[in-house]
Design an enzyme around this catalytic site. Structure first.
Site, PDB file in Angstrom:
ATOM      1  CB  CYS A   1     -17.512   4.149 -20.480  1.00  0.00           C
ATOM      2  SG  CYS A   1     -16.707   5.612 -19.765  1.00  0.00           S
TER       3      CYS A   1
ATOM      4  CD  GLU B   1      -3.022  -0.746   0.016  1.00  0.00           C
ATOM      5  OE1 GLU B   1      -3.330   0.434  -0.237  1.00  0.00           O
ATOM      6  OE2 GLU B   1      -3.454  -1.708  -0.636  1.00  0.00           O
TER       7      GLU B   1
END
Length: 355
Positions: free
Chosen positions: A203, A41
C-alpha cells in the site's frame, strides 16, 4: 473519513503510474496485433505472467498468425497448450480462430460486442482487446482490476455474486478514461498484479492509497469478499497403463478424451474399473493426488502385465470418459508431439525411461 477519488482523478493517477512504473516490455506488448493481444489475454486468464511467457513465445513461433492457428490441427494446438491448464481456453481459442477465418474473412473484428460473441471471450477480454489493439475506450474487469476497485471503493461481497459484479462493472465503466485507455487498462492490471496483491499488498507504493477506503479503514484483507466455502470434493480413478515392447520400442496406449470436459481433446490413459481387472494381470503403482481448482483427483495407476492389450483396455474403459474412444500407440518421442495432461506426462516419462 477519506473520500474516494473522483473518476477523472482516479484515472489520471493510474495513467501517471503507468508512464512511471508500468510494465511495457512483455512479449505481447508494444504491438497492436489483435491476434497476439487476444492470445495473451486468454493465456493470462487464471495464470501468472511468468508462467505464460514461454508458452506464448512457443505458440507464436509455431502459429505466427491467426490463419496459421485456424489451419492447425487440434492435436497441434493442444500439444502447445499442454501443461498450461484450463484446456477449454485452448479449444475455444482454436474454434474462434476458425470462425474469424471463415466468418470474418480472417480479419479480427473490432467492435467489442462482436468480439464478445467469439468462443471463450467475455466482456472484460473483449474490452482489453478493443482497447489494446484498436484504441477504443473500453473498460476491463479481470481479477486484478476487481481487487483494486473493491478495495479503493470498499465494495463488499464476493465478485462472483451478480450484484457485486454489477457494482464493480459500474465503477470500472465510470473510471475508464476516453483518452489513453490502453495505458490505463494496462496499469490497472499491473497495480493488481504487482502492488494490490491478494496478500501483503504494498500500500505504501500504491498511487491510489491516499483515497483508498479499505486502506484507511484498515480493512484491506476484507476486500474483495471471499467465495462462500464448500467442502472440497474429490474423485478417485484408476488409470490403466498398457506398454508394448514390440520391435524393441516401448509404446503406450492412450485414448483421446472427448472435446468437452476435463482435459478435453487431450490424449490420456484410459480410466478403468479395478474390480473388473484380474489381480495377476496388473501391478499397482504409487498412487497420487492431482489438484484441480475445484476438486482433487485421486489417481491409482495400474500397470498392465497381460498381452491381451486393446481388447482388455476397451473392455474395462469407463464409458462416460472413453466413448467414443480414439485409441493409439505412442513412443516416448511421439508423446512430445501430442497434447497430454501434466500428470499423465510426468507418469509416463518415468515409466518409459525405464521400459
Amino acid at each position: 473519513m477519506t473520500k474516494p477519488w473522483s473518476p477523472t482523478a482516479f484515472a489520471q493517477q493510474v495513467i501517471d503510474y503507468y508512464h512511471a512504473f508500468g510494465r511495457k516490455h512483455l512479449p505481447w506488448q508494444n504491438t497492436q496485433d489483435p491476434y497476439k493481444i487476444w492470445l495473451s489475454e486468454i493465456m493470462l486468464q487464471q495464470t501468472q505472467v511468468t508462467t505464460v511467457i514461454p508458452y506464448f513465445e512457443r505458440f507464436i513461433d509455431s502459429f505466427p498468425s491467426l490463419i496459421d492457428l485456424a489451419q492447425a490441427s487440434d492435436d497441434q494446438v493442444m500439444q502447445h497448450w499442454s501443461g498450461l491448464g484450463y484446456y477449454s481456453r485452448a479449444r475455444n481459442l482454436h474454434k474462434a480462430a476458425r470462425i474469424i477465418k471463415t466468418v470474418h474473412a480472417g480479419q479480427f473484428p473490432q467492435e467489442p460486442k462482436v468480439i464478445e460473441t467469439l468462443p471463450g471471450i467475455g466482456r472484460s477480454t473483449a474490452g482489453a482487446i478493443a482497447s489494446f489493439a484498436f484504441g477504443q475506450a473500453t473498460a476491463i474487469l479481470d481479477g486484478n482490476v476487481k481487487r483494486v476497485l473493491a478495495r479503493c471503493y470498499a465494495i463488499e461481497g464476493w465478485p462472483g455474486n451478480g450484484k457485486v459484479l454489477k457494482a464493480l462493472w459500474e465503477r470500472a465503466e465510470a473510471n475508464t478514461p476516453k483518452q489513453e485507455t490502453a495505458a490505463y487498462n494496462q496499469a490497472m492490471m499491473d497495480l493488481g498484479a504487482v502492488i494490490c496483491t491478494r496478500s501483503k499488498p504494498d500500500c505504501q507504493s500504491c498511487p491510489l492509497s491516499r483515497h483508498c477506503l479499505a486502506y484507511h479503514n484498515d480493512s484491506i484483507e476484507q476486500y474483495p469478499g471471499k467465495k462462500p466455502k464448500k467442502a472440497r470434493p474429490s474423485k478417485s480413478v484408476y488409470w490403466l497403463i498398457n506398454i508394448s515392447d514390440a520391435n524393441d520400442q516401448a509404446k503406450v496406449m492412450l485414448h483421446k478424451r472427448p472435446p468437452s470436459g476435463i482435459w478435453g481433446g487431450l490424449w490420456a490413459l484410459p480410466e478403468v474399473q479395478q474390480q473388473d481387472m484380474s489381480p495377476e494381470n496388473i501391478q499397482q503403482l504409487e498412487a497420487f493426488v492431482h489438484k484441480f481448482s475445484h476438486y482433487d483427483l485421486k489417481v491409482q495407476p495400474l500397470l498392465l502385465q497381460s498381452a491381451n492389450e486393446k481388447a482388455l483396455v476397451e473392455k474395462n474403459s469407463h464409458p462416460s470418459i472413453m466413448e467414443p474412444a480414439q485409441a493409439d500407440w505412442f513412443s516416448q518421442s511421439q508423446l512430445n508431439e501430442i497434447g497430454l495432461p501434466t500428470p499423465v506426462s510426468k507418469l509416463l516419462s518415468k515409466l518409459l525411461e525405464n521400459a
